[in-house]
Each structure stands twice: as C-alpha cells, then as structure tokens.
Design an enzyme around this catalytic site. Sequence first.
Site, PDB file in Angstrom:
ATOM      1  N   ALA A 105      44.819  43.040  45.838  1.00  0.00           N
ATOM      2  CA  ALA A 105      44.749  42.751  44.329  1.00  0.00           C
ATOM      3  C   ALA A 105      43.484  42.894  43.616  1.00  0.00           C
ATOM      4  O   ALA A 105      42.664  42.544  44.157  1.00  0.00           O
ATOM      5  CB  ALA A 105      45.328  41.061  44.151  1.00  0.00           C
ATOM      6  N   PHE A 106      43.603  43.585  42.299  1.00  0.00           N
ATOM      7  CA  PHE A 106      42.577  43.758  41.655  1.00  0.00           C
ATOM      8  C   PHE A 106      41.792  42.320  41.390  1.00  0.00           C
ATOM      9  O   PHE A 106      42.591  41.287  41.035  1.00  0.00           O
ATOM     10  CB  PHE A 106      42.769  44.415  40.354  1.00  0.00           C
ATOM     11  N   LEU A 107      40.353  42.256  41.440  1.00  0.00           N
ATOM     12  CA  LEU A 107      39.804  41.055  40.750  1.00  0.00           C
ATOM     13  C   LEU A 107      39.824  41.229  39.373  1.00  0.00           C
ATOM     14  O   LEU A 107      40.262  42.275  38.907  1.00  0.00           O
ATOM     15  CB  LEU A 107      38.505  41.282  41.478  1.00  0.00           C
ATOM     16  N   ASP A 173      28.873  45.521  58.778  1.00  0.00           N
ATOM     17  CA  ASP A 173      28.758  46.165  57.528  1.00  0.00           C
ATOM     18  C   ASP A 173      28.648  45.256  56.307  1.00  0.00           C
ATOM     19  O   ASP A 173      29.065  45.750  55.217  1.00  0.00           O
ATOM     20  CB  ASP A 173      29.793  47.286  57.290  1.00  0.00           C
TER      21      ASP A 173
END
Length: 304
Positions: A105-107, A173
Amino acid sequence: PPRQKREEETPEDFFYFVDFQRHNAEIAAFHLDRILDFRRVPPTVGRLINVTKEILEVTKNEVLQSVFFVSPASNVCFFAKCPYMCKTEYAVCGSPHLLEGSLSAFLPSLNLAPRLSIPNPWIRSYSFEGKEEWEVNPLYCNTVREIYPYSNSNRLLNIVDMAIFDFLIGNMDRHHYEMFTKFGDDGFLLHLDNARGFGRHSHDEISILAPLSQCCVIKRSTWLRLQLLAEPEYQLSEVMRESLLQDPLAPVLTEPHLLALDRRLQLILDAVGKCIDTFGEATVVANDTAQPQSPAVHRAKLDT
C-alpha cells in the site's frame, strides 16, 4: 518481483548490500510485523500479475513501454530506468506473461503526511572493507544516549524494536529509517524496505541485535509479546505459518525459514535475559504498558 526461488539461500559470499531483493520477504515481513504487534510495515500482499495485459497494454507511459521486450525463451520481460542496477541483465520476466510479485500500500503523500528519513545509528559500512564504530566499540550505546533525540525520548526503544524485527527476518540492510513528522520525536518508526530479509535460514546474524545487546533496554510490551510467542500454544513459527496461508502466493516461506524464527526468538530472549541478569529488570524493561488515567479517576484521587 521475484529475484530468488523460495528454497534458495543467499550465497555466503554475498555482502548485504548486493543481496537479492525478494518479493516473498516483503510479504512475510508484513505478517511478522503484525504478529509482533508493531504494525509499522505498510500492508503488503502477493499477487500473480499478467505483465502484458495488466502493465504493458494499459500504461500510457512511453518510458515504461520502452523497457519491455521478449526474451529468447519467448517470455515477456521488462526492466527499470534508474541510475544503477537498471539494465536488461536485471530484467524480470513473466512465464511467459505471468509474474509473481509483492504489492504494498502507498503511504500518504508527503504533502499530506511529511516524513523524515534518518540515518540509523547502527548503520553498517557499505564498503568491502572497514567497520563502523558500533562494530568495534561495545560501549557505543553510551555515545548514542548522549545524542538528541535518543537522549530523552522513546526513539531508542523504537530502534531496539526495529533491530529485533530485523534480526528475526535476517535483514542487515537497515541503513535509514523513516517516521512521520506529525507525531514528533516519540512517533513510531516505519519498517519499510524489507526485501533483503529471509535470505539465509541457516545463519543467525547476531550483530543485527547490537542495539539491544549494547543498550540493554526493551519495551515491556515487546518483551511480553516475545515471551508469549515462545510459548508452545503461540509458537511464532506456527502463528506465521497460519497467517501466511492467507496470502494468494502461499506458501510464502519455506519450512526452514519458519523454524529459524523460533530459533532467533530464543536468541533474543537470551540476550534480554543476560541484560536483566546484569542490570536488573527495572533498568532493562521500560514500562510502556501503563494506561493513562481517565479524568474522573484522577479527580477522585485528588478528592481523597
């Protein structure tokens, strides 16, 4: 998109900054983050995509159209246009049109919900040689505690949460973290970009736990949740296995990766136990579970 088959492990000679990025790692990270009750990974799901019908034939972006090609094996492939790692050698290919992938989902947009990207105090050296201070100085946390905002907020506790999460998935990472500015210094950290997790089930990278082992602090809520997930009736691997069955690309993780979660959880509990033995539970376990009193209760106490 997939870069590695589920049963493959990252080669031992690979540095973390050249490791594969795995679609199933993003999916599994979302489920694990929810099970840990952090809920800081945006919702992520697996999907089988027809790259021809669902991307190439619907896009009006000429740059995107230009990076599609048909491979010698008659599979439809495409690659990205970017400053690095974006060549035809790194293309992803359907079989011949269908491709597994993870969708997140896009922020909210930065205009609506501004975010900060902040270097992780336990950032690794992104070179073939050399080490960061935390890797050679066991008292490094004393330095971090003197630096704002780690000196007077729960930011350090959130860093420890993130380190525990990363240790469980094997992610080395985590060079930066992001957070929404609206909530100030005490806002939660966003656990984004987890594709380099779940690379090696046969190796536990204990250095990822450095924030916990060096600072010897942990939220009580996190400590209680970890203890619960070590109980036979709520075993972490079993809860993850059941949760991941809901994903369209199940099975998302192989059995060795699921069993590695239980092993790593025990290592985290051992690390906290050593801290408690050294400094005492009152010092190590930060109480974040106390509920604020309602105004009525507060007034009643004042009246008495």
